[in-house]
Scaffold this active site. Structure first.
Site, PDB file in Angstrom:
ATOM      1  N   HIS A 183      28.254  28.229 -24.356  1.00 41.67           N
ATOM      2  CA  HIS A 183      27.435  27.059 -24.037  1.00 41.67           C
ATOM      3  C   HIS A 183      27.446  26.054 -25.195  1.00 41.67           C
ATOM      4  O   HIS A 183      27.108  24.879 -24.999  1.00 41.67           O
ATOM      5  CB  HIS A 183      25.999  27.510 -23.753  1.00 41.67           C
ATOM      6  CG  HIS A 183      25.262  26.610 -22.812  1.00 41.67           C
ATOM      7  ND1 HIS A 183      25.521  25.261 -22.696  1.00 41.67           N
ATOM      8  CD2 HIS A 183      24.256  26.866 -21.941  1.00 41.67           C
ATOM      9  CE1 HIS A 183      24.708  24.732 -21.802  1.00 41.67           C
ATOM     10  NE2 HIS A 183      23.938  25.680 -21.329  1.00 41.67           N
TER      11      HIS A 183
ATOM     12  N   ASP B 246      41.802  26.350  -6.792  1.00 43.87           N
ATOM     13  CA  ASP B 246      42.876  27.222  -6.319  1.00 43.87           C
ATOM     14  C   ASP B 246      43.836  27.499  -7.481  1.00 43.87           C
ATOM     15  O   ASP B 246      44.465  26.587  -8.009  1.00 43.87           O
ATOM     16  CB  ASP B 246      43.610  26.525  -5.164  1.00 43.87           C
ATOM     17  CG  ASP B 246      44.766  27.328  -4.606  1.00 43.87           C
ATOM     18  OD1 ASP B 246      45.046  28.428  -5.111  1.00 43.87           O
ATOM     19  OD2 ASP B 246      45.395  26.837  -3.653  1.00 43.87           O
TER      20      ASP B 246
END
Length: 441
Positions: free
Chosen positions: A160, A377
Site C-alpha cells: 500500500h 485477461d
C-alpha cells in the site's frame, strides 16, 4: 479445502532500470499509507481451448506465461520491483517481485458455489508464514493457485506504500496488455513527491487497522438497486434524487441502516458514528490527473451520524452532500506544498481527537465498482469472479458483479454486531447473503 505451496520464485524485470530512475521519492500520501499489502484476487476457469492437455500442463503453461509477462511489465512499473529504503524513498534496484505457485484440493466450481471469507485468505501470499519470511522486503507479491479442474486464482498483492486501488488496476491493465502481446498498452505516470511534497510525519497516522473481525458477503441485484433508487428519489424530492442516488449510495445506505439498527439493539440507545468514504482524487483535481498515475491519490470524505437516522433517503442524502462538498471544496487542495500543509492540518485535527473520538464508532467504505475488474485477461479469458478481501473492521468493500449492473458488498464487523446484521430482515429482503459466485450455478 487446503492450499499447498508448490514453489516460490523471484521475478526480476526483463531489462535493468536506468540509473537516473533508481530513486523514487514517495509523496506525502504514500508516506501516510499503511505498509500492509492490498490483495485483489481473480478467479479464472480452465481454458476450454486447452482441453486436450492434462490439468498439470495447463497450469504450468499459465504460470510460465504469467511469470514471463510479469517480468516484462516490471520494466515500465520499475518501483514495484524495488525496495523501501526509508520512510520517504523507494530504491528501484530491480530486487524483483515474489511469485508463489500453489494448489488447492478442490474444483473452482465447488469453491465459488458459496465463497467462504475465511478460506479466501488461503489465496493470499501473506497467509503463509514461510512466504511472509521469504517475501519480506518485496513490494509486490503474486500467487497463482491451481484448482483440480485446471481453473486458477491469481492474487496480485502490492504494498500500500506504493499503490491505491486505482494504481493497482493500472498495473494489472499494463500486465494483461503485455500478456496479450501489447507491450506499450499502458505507460504509467509516476508523480510521487514532485506532485505532493513530503512532510514531517512524527505521530501522524491515518485510520489505524483494527483486529480481524467477522466478514460477510451480500449481493445486491440490479433490479433491487433500481427499485431502491426510485424510492429514494421520490422521498428526497423531484429535481434532487437523480443526483443523489447512485448505486453505491443506495447500497451503503442499506448497510448503514442495518449497522445502526444492530448497534442500537446492543447498546439500548442510538450511538453516534462517522462514515468514511475513500475518494479517488485523480478525477477530482483541476485539471484531472491521468488515470494511469501511480501512487496513493486518495483521501476520506467523512459523514457524521447521530445514530438515530433510519430512512434510506436520509442516509443517502447526507453522505452524498458531504461527498459533493469534498469534491468541490477539498479535493483540489491535495497538491503542491500547500497540499502538504493542508494534509498536516487535517491530520492534526484528527490527532487532537476532534475527528476520531473514542466515543464515536468509525466505519470505512471503499468502492471498486468503477474499475473494470472483469476485463482483465492474462491470455486465457476473462475472470468469472473478482474479489478484494479486507478483514479489518468496521469496513465495507464494494465491487461490481460480473454482469456489471449489480453490487457485491463485503462487510466486516464485530461478531456480536454481525450476528444481528446477517439476520436483519430488512437487509435480507433487499440483498442475498453469500449466493453462488459461479456463473449459472
Amino acid at each position: 479445502m487446503k492450499v499447498a505451496i508448490i514453489s516460490r520464485n523471484t521475478i526480476k524485470p526483463s531489462k535493468p532500470t536506468p540509473l537516473h530512475l533508481r530513486t523514487y521519492n514517495l509523496s506525502l500520501l504514500d508516506q501516510l499509507a499503511a505498509s500492509q499489502h492490498v490483495d485483489l484476487i481473480f478467479f479464472y476457469p480452465s481454458n476450454s481451448n486447452l482441453e486436450y492437455k492434462n490439468v498439470a500442463s495447463q497450469v504450468l503453461e499459465k504460470s510460465h506465461h504469467l511469470q514471463s509477462s510479469l517480468s516484462k511489465t516490471l520494466v515500465n512499473f520499475y518501483p514495484f520491483a524495488g525496495q523501501v529504503k526509508d520512510r520517504s524513498t523507494i530504491e528501484c534496484n530491480d530486487h524483483g517481485a515474489y511469485f508463489v505457485e500453489a494448489q488447492i484440493n478442490c474444483e473452482l466450481r465447488d469453491f465459488l458455489s458459496k465463497p467462504d471469507p475465511d478460506k479466501l485468505c488461503q489465496f493470499v501470499p501473506s497467509n503463509d508464514p514461510e512466504t511472509i519470511r521469504l517475501a519480506s522486503g518485496f513490494l509486490l507479491h503474486v500467487q497463482l493457485t491451481a484448482f483440480t479442474c485446471g481453473g486458477i486464482a491469481v492474487t496480485v498483492s502490492p504494498s500500500h506504500k506504493l499503490t491505491d486501488i486505482s494504481s493497482l488496476c493500472t498495473f494489472i491493465r499494463g500486465w494483461t496488455g503485455i500478456a496479450l502481446g501489447d507491450e506499450e498498452s499502458v505507460i504509467p505516470e509516476f508523480y510521487g513527491a514532485s506532485f505532493l511534497p513530503q512532510g514531517d510525519l512524527q505521530n501522524h497516522d491515518m485510520i489505524t487497522s483494527v483486529h480481524r473481525n467477522n466478514t460477510k458477503r451480500f449481493v445486491f441485484s440490479a433490479t433491487m438497486i433500481a427499485s431502491l433508487k426510485d424510492n429514494i428519489k421520490r422521498a428526497i424530492g423531484h429535481g434532487h434524487g437523480q443526483h443523489w442516488a447512485s448505486s453505491t449510495d443506495v447500497v451503503t445506505a442499506v448497510l448503514l441502516r442495518s449497522f445502526m439498527a444492530a448497534t442500537k439493539s446492543i447498546l439500548g440507545s442510538s450511538h453516534p458514528f462517522q462514515f468514511h468514504q475513500v475518494v479517488n482524487l485523480r478525477p477530482r483535481m483541476n485539471p484531472p490527473l491521468p488515470k494511469n498515475s501511480i501512487g496513493n491519490l486518495v483521501w476520506l470524505s467523512t459523514t457524521f451520524f447521530e445514530g438515530n437516522e433510519t430512512e434510506l433517503h436520509e442516509l443517502t442524502a447526507k453522505t452524498r452532500k458531504d461527498l459533493e462538498v469534498f469534491y468541490h471544496e477539498k479535493a483540489n487542495k491535495f497538491k503542491g506544498h500547500q497540499g502538504s500543509a493542508f494534509i498536516c492540518d487535517l491530520i492534526n485535527y484528527n490527532r487532537d481527537g476532534k475527528l476520531y473520538n473514542k466515543n464515536i464508532t468509525n466505519m470505512l467504505c471503499t468502492s471498486l465498482s468503477q474499475f473494470p475488474l472483469y476485463d482483465f485477461d492474462f491470455g486465457g479469458g476473462k475472470p468469472i469472479w473478482v474479489t478484494c478481501p479486507m478483514y479489518n473492521g468496521n469496513t465495507i468493500v464494494l465491487t461490481s458483479t460480473k454482469s456489471g449492473d449489480g453490487i457485491e458488498a463485503w462487510i466486516t464487523l464485530e461478531e456480536k454486531v454481525m450476528d444481528l446484521v446477517e439476520r436483519d430482515e430488512n437487509l435480507l429482503a433487499i440483498a442475498s447473503l453469500n449466493p453462488s459466485a459461479f456463473p449459472n450455478h
